[in-house]
Design a protein around this motif. Structure first.
Motif, PDB file in Angstrom:
ATOM      1  N   ARG A 290       0.920  -1.091  -0.018  1.00 45.55           N
ATOM      2  CA  ARG A 290      -0.057   0.066   0.047  1.00 45.55           C
ATOM      3  C   ARG A 290       0.814   1.137   0.025  1.00 45.55           C
ATOM      4  O   ARG A 290       1.785   1.271   0.881  1.00 45.55           O
ATOM      5  CB  ARG A 290      -0.924   0.042   1.232  1.00 45.55           C
ATOM      6  CG  ARG A 290      -1.937   1.333   1.115  1.00 45.55           C
ATOM      7  CD  ARG A 290      -2.861   0.971   2.234  1.00 45.55           C
ATOM      8  NE  ARG A 290      -2.296   1.253   3.682  1.00 45.55           N
ATOM      9  CZ  ARG A 290      -1.880   2.468   4.155  1.00 45.55           C
ATOM     10  NH1 ARG A 290      -2.456   3.481   3.472  1.00 45.55           N
ATOM     11  NH2 ARG A 290      -1.410   2.510   5.410  1.00 45.55           N
TER      12      ARG A 290
ATOM     13  N   VAL B  36      -6.381  -3.590  -7.721  1.00 46.67           N
ATOM     14  CA  VAL B  36      -7.299  -4.329  -7.187  1.00 46.67           C
ATOM     15  C   VAL B  36      -8.254  -5.012  -8.128  1.00 46.67           C
ATOM     16  O   VAL B  36      -9.024  -4.952  -8.555  1.00 46.67           O
ATOM     17  CB  VAL B  36      -8.375  -3.309  -6.598  1.00 46.67           C
ATOM     18  CG1 VAL B  36      -8.008  -2.563  -5.145  1.00 46.67           C
ATOM     19  CG2 VAL B  36      -8.685  -2.095  -7.739  1.00 46.67           C
TER      20      VAL B  36
ATOM     21  N   ARG C  27     -11.407  -6.975  -7.361  1.00 44.04           N
ATOM     22  CA  ARG C  27     -12.426  -5.829  -7.284  1.00 44.04           C
ATOM     23  C   ARG C  27     -13.019  -5.676  -8.563  1.00 44.04           C
ATOM     24  O   ARG C  27     -14.329  -5.555  -8.751  1.00 44.04           O
ATOM     25  CB  ARG C  27     -12.129  -4.647  -6.396  1.00 44.04           C
ATOM     26  CG  ARG C  27     -11.920  -4.964  -4.944  1.00 44.04           C
ATOM     27  CD  ARG C  27     -13.219  -5.173  -3.963  1.00 44.04           C
ATOM     28  NE  ARG C  27     -13.821  -3.976  -4.312  1.00 44.04           N
ATOM     29  CZ  ARG C  27     -14.124  -2.806  -3.525  1.00 44.04           C
ATOM     30  NH1 ARG C  27     -13.000  -2.642  -2.812  1.00 44.04           N
ATOM     31  NH2 ARG C  27     -14.997  -1.988  -3.751  1.00 44.04           N
TER      32      ARG C  27
ATOM     33  N   GLU D  56      -6.676   7.853  -5.301  1.00 41.22           N
ATOM     34  CA  GLU D  56      -5.377   6.923  -5.289  1.00 41.22           C
ATOM     35  C   GLU D  56      -5.532   5.867  -6.347  1.00 41.22           C
ATOM     36  O   GLU D  56      -6.444   5.483  -6.872  1.00 41.22           O
ATOM     37  CB  GLU D  56      -5.511   6.264  -3.736  1.00 41.22           C
ATOM     38  CG  GLU D  56      -5.771   7.198  -2.623  1.00 41.22           C
ATOM     39  CD  GLU D  56      -7.227   7.690  -2.304  1.00 41.22           C
ATOM     40  OE1 GLU D  56      -8.195   7.265  -3.109  1.00 41.22           O
ATOM     41  OE2 GLU D  56      -7.429   7.882  -1.191  1.00 41.22           O
TER      42      GLU D  56
ATOM     43  N   TYR E  67      -3.853   2.781  -5.412  1.00 43.61           N
ATOM     44  CA  TYR E  67      -3.748   1.702  -4.581  1.00 43.61           C
ATOM     45  C   TYR E  67      -5.032   1.010  -4.060  1.00 43.61           C
ATOM     46  O   TYR E  67      -5.092  -0.035  -3.632  1.00 43.61           O
ATOM     47  CB  TYR E  67      -2.682   2.041  -3.529  1.00 43.61           C
ATOM     48  CG  TYR E  67      -3.231   2.764  -2.586  1.00 43.61           C
ATOM     49  CD1 TYR E  67      -3.841   2.415  -1.488  1.00 43.61           C
ATOM     50  CD2 TYR E  67      -2.832   4.105  -2.715  1.00 43.61           C
ATOM     51  CE1 TYR E  67      -4.277   3.254  -0.514  1.00 43.61           C
ATOM     52  CE2 TYR E  67      -3.040   5.177  -1.601  1.00 43.61           C
ATOM     53  CZ  TYR E  67      -3.942   4.690  -0.508  1.00 43.61           C
ATOM     54  OH  TYR E  67      -4.247   5.439   0.393  1.00 43.61           O
ATOM     55  N   GLN E  68      -6.249   1.904  -4.334  1.00 42.56           N
ATOM     56  CA  GLN E  68      -7.413   1.267  -3.627  1.00 42.56           C
ATOM     57  C   GLN E  68      -8.490   1.914  -4.454  1.00 42.56           C
ATOM     58  O   GLN E  68      -8.510   2.824  -5.339  1.00 42.56           O
ATOM     59  CB  GLN E  68      -7.457   1.552  -2.082  1.00 42.56           C
ATOM     60  CG  GLN E  68      -7.621   3.128  -1.805  1.00 42.56           C
ATOM     61  CD  GLN E  68      -7.906   3.325  -0.429  1.00 42.56           C
ATOM     62  OE1 GLN E  68      -7.831   2.504   0.287  1.00 42.56           O
ATOM     63  NE2 GLN E  68      -8.226   4.716   0.232  1.00 42.56           N
TER      64      GLN E  68
ATOM     65  N   ASN F 125      -6.763   1.512   7.288  1.00 38.96           N
ATOM     66  CA  ASN F 125      -6.193   2.741   6.511  1.00 38.96           C
ATOM     67  C   ASN F 125      -6.724   3.913   7.122  1.00 38.96           C
ATOM     68  O   ASN F 125      -7.767   4.466   7.053  1.00 38.96           O
ATOM     69  CB  ASN F 125      -6.848   2.405   5.204  1.00 38.96           C
ATOM     70  CG  ASN F 125      -6.285   3.527   4.202  1.00 38.96           C
ATOM     71  OD1 ASN F 125      -5.415   4.091   4.637  1.00 38.96           O
ATOM     72  ND2 ASN F 125      -7.074   3.876   3.177  1.00 38.96           N
TER      73      ASN F 125
END
Length: 777
Positions: free
Chosen positions: A3, A202, A205, A327, A329-330, A664
């Motif tokens: 992350r 991700v 997802r 972001e 990263y997510q 987070n």
């Protein structure tokens, strides 16, 4: 995948805000070699976060408006206010959940509309080269990266961004031209450059939501990197990075039709840089000049003003929770949507006082397109012609995000936006679009909010005055109780304050619109309580008790809560008068109990609101304290503004569960930073119903300060100078002409343009362009 924590700005501050284009530029330096240190550039549509390590320069790329719209919920499809009232009063919570469930269509995507991030451009320096530091020139919206070559010689990379187009450019030194390579080939070629789609972080997802894997390719004809992210039913996001010659590389983003996206060749023209320079020059010559003796609050002003230009300029997309800074990263939390139970309002609060009324343009443009939906929502849900209904969390098509039923029926969202549109009109009386804002935004929202509320009202016995009074039998206080069965009650103070504010505005708005005065407005204002009170002990160990404002009938604030909604009569709706001794007592009691509950469950955006509540009630030193607390606990080392606390022990919001991986903490939201900027402005100048208040409570530690060009209601600009703890001068300019009511702190005798005057309230019907200087005798 590891992350990555995004940090906007590490600070060595050498900054002085100036009246015009800064003669000493607003410059912040940051050590680029520090892990996860970075800074942002934005134009309201394209967002860039620049960060790096010793050899790698990274640019996280986002594009506001990149929505997967699947899973949107039209809440009026299956229920009405009367149905909700019947179900709640019968205790049928299962029926409520069913009424607000998302219809199953077989293609739910993420389960709700969701904005998605773009990607990350990674540029690796040649062996032996090192990034040293970065510099943000906020006066120009430009980043300079200093790096050393193998001999230790310093070289510069400059990063700029168009203020009007989805285009950024990178100029590099001649040393970066590769010897023996193709003409124009540089160390930025595909050997050293890489585009990493946000989806790679991700993949599960995306796959579960039915989204294809992103496509990345090196173009064939010349050096360039292309990334595209297709969506099942929405536009494709494309990111293109290419050498355009003349020691310049360019990066663009674009939303393309899903069927056949097309790639355009890149170029950077003198017009791009000229328009951008003009934008930043005009911006800094329009916003207030503020010089404070408090470095922390000075930083909130300077960086807040810069971010305002990056997030909500008139040429951009209407600002969401994270704006264009998403972001890689997510999946962006809370869909990066529009939250209308405070967050959108907080994003735009400073635009009023900072002379940037044009920043409302994207918001009003979007909401004008929503008007048929708002009317259909209101008339269907309330069963009343002319009613409008704005749910608290929606995407850019005004479809409900999620199934949070208490937010969906929170009618103060409609009223709050009506008030904000009215404030835009009142602050901008000198602006050419003022009447247009009144006509097609403020007026329909005011009327629509009232009609919805009127459909909700019951008449009940008035135990205090006799006869009948109005009551809201089904009402909510934002987010209190979540969406559980006990998250509602009669006469929520938040809703009462919102309705009273609407009733106060409507008669004046009607006169301006040439509309008849509806007698129901005065009737509701007369027979509806200003708030609901509770009585009893709030400090058991000392048996401290009082009568105070409650959340709703019989419901006390029984713990720390992030949404100070029961105190909205203080701010933003300002329906309570702190100068009235009768009201002051209940306000003081309410603040005492509120303080006792503490900040243990507060979030980043609610701390600046707490500061404003205190500034509005004469507790300016406490207001300053809470802004310092916000900076210490809800910003990261790079001055990024956070939803959760950045450390242990200060807030339960985001506190880790030690049986699992820590949660987070780096949930970025922009609203807290704009709330902090507005909180500082409220310490300096307040626009109230009874007048303009200048420095209503000067903190005792503020010995020397000055400000100019803070805009107020009535289209006045106000400035002041404090020297050695004493108010030396107030400056007022009337931009539109009209009545001025100035509440100053100059004492009973003072001078106005050199002429003696008396009284703590100065009143005058001003001429357009008239300027006045107030000094103590």
């Amino acid at each position: 995948m590891k992350r990555i924590v995004f940090i906007y700005l590490f600070l060595e501050l050498a900054v002085s805000a100036t009246w015009a284009q800064p003669t000493q530029p607003l410059v912040w330096h940051f050590p680029i070699t520090r892990p996860h240190t970075g800074i942002l550039l934005g134009n309201g549509t394209q967002g860039l976060m620049v960060w790096g390590t010793t050899r790698q320069l990274n640019i996280t790329v986002g594009r506001a408006g990149f929505w997967d719209h699947r899973g949107g919920n039209e809440f009026t499809a299956k229920t009405t206010y009367q149905d909700v009232k019947r179900l709640l009063q019968a205790g049928n919570y299962a029926g409520i959940k069913e009424a607000f469930a998302i219809p199953k269509t077989g293609d739910q995507g993420f389960g709700r509309p969701q904005q998605l991030g773009g990607g990350r451009l990674e540029i690796t320096m040649p062996e032996g080269w090192q990034l040293r530091q970065g510099e943000l020139d906020m006066s120009r919206g430009e980043i300079t990266i200093t790096l050393n070559d193998t001999s230790g010689r310093s070289e510069l990379i400059r990063i700029g961004q168009s203020a009007h187009n989805e285009l950024a450019w990178f100029t590099y030194p001649a040393l970066f031209l590769q010897k023996g390579g193709r003409p124009g080939q540089t160390y930025f070629n595909s050997q050293y450059s890489k585009l990493v789609p946000a989806g790679e972080a991700v993949p599960d997802r995306l796959s579960a939501a039915g989204v294809k894997k992103p496509f990345v390719s090196e173009t064939v004809d010349s050096f360039g990197l292309l990334m595209s992210q297709e969506l099942p039913a929405d536009s494709t996001l494309m990111i293109f990075w290419s050498d355009v010659g003349n020691q310049t590389l360019a990066l663009t983003t674009s939303l393309q039709p899903p069927a056949a996206p097309r790639l355009k060749r890149l170029s950077v023209t003198p017009t791009d840089s000229q328009q951008t320079a003009r934008f930043w020059r005009d911006y800094w010559t329009s916003v207030p000049k503020i010089t404070l003796p408090d470095p922390a609050l000075q930083e909130m002003v300077d960086y807040g003003l810069y971010k305002q230009a990056c997030v909500s300029p008139p040429q951009g997309v209407a600002a969401t929770l994270q704006g264009p800074f998403m972001e890689d990263y997510q999946i962006v939390p809370w869909s990066n949507d529009y939250h209308f139970n405070i967050n959108v309002q907080m994003m735009y609060w400073p635009a009023l006082a900072t002379n940037r009324l044009s920043h409302f343009s994207p918001l009003w443009r979007m909401m004008r397109g929503w008007m048929p939906t708002l009317r259909r929502n209101g008339e269907s849900f309330f069963g009343r012609k002319g009613a409008l209904m704005l749910p608290h969390a929606v995407d850019d098509r005004c479809h409900v995000v999620g199934t949070f039923w208490t937010g969906t029926i929170d009618h103060a969202c409609t009223a709050w936006m009506a008030q904000m549109a009215w404030q835009h009109y009142r602050y901008g009386l000198d602006q050419p679009d003022a009447h247009q804002v009144l006509q097609d935004m403020a007026w329909p929202l005011l009327v629509g909010a009232f009609e919805g509320y009127y459909a909700m009202l019951d008449e009940v016995p008035d135990s205090e005055r006799g006869g009948k009074r109005f009551s809201l039998p089904i009402s909510v206080s934002p987010e209190y109780g979540g969406d559980g069965p006990n998250a509602w009650g009669r006469d929520a103070s938040f809703q009462l304050a919102a309705l009273h504010r609407i009733c106060r505005i409507l008669p004046e708005a009607a006169r301006l619109m040439g509309q008849p005065i509806d007698p129901r407005w005065a009737d509701v204002a007369r027979r509806l309580p200003l708030y609901t009170t509770v009585k009893g002990v709030f400090m058991p160990e000392q048996n401290r008790q009082n009568e105070r404002i409650g959340l709703w009938a019989g419901k006390d604030l029984d713990g720390s809560h992030r949404h100070h909604s029961h105190l909205a009569g203080i701010y933003p709706f300002a329906t309570l008068d702190y100068t009235d001794p009768a009201q002051r007592k209940i306000i003081d009691n309410s603040l005492t109990a509120w303080r006792f509950r503490g900040a243990g469950a507060w979030t980043g955006w609610c701390v600046p609101w707490a500061s404003i509540l205190l500034a509005r009630t004469g507790e300016s030193e406490a207001a300053v304290h809470w802004l310092h607390y916000w900076k210490d606990n809800f910003t990261n080392e790079g001055r990024g503004t956070l939803h959760n606390a950045n450390n242990n022990g200060n807030s339960l919001m985001g506190a880790p569960d030690w049986t699992k991986e820590p949660r987070n903490r780096e949930i970025m939201q922009l609203d807290g930073g704009f709330g902090a900027l507005n909180a500082v402005l409220e310490l300096l100048v307040q626009s109230r119903d009874d007048g303009i208040y200048v420095l209503p409570g000067l903190p005792r530690t503020w010995r020397d300060l000055s400000f100019d060009r803070i805009r107020t209601e009535g289209a006045f600009q106000v400035g002041a100078t404090v020297q050695n703890g004493q108010l030396r001068e107030i400056r007022v300019k009337s931009l539109a002409g009209g009545p001025l009511r100035l509440v100053h702190q100059l004492g009973d005798r003072y001078l106005v343009n050199g002429q003696p005057a008396t009284g703590s309230l100065f009143e005058k019907n001003c001429q357009k362009g008239e300027e006045m200087v107030f000094r103590p005798l």
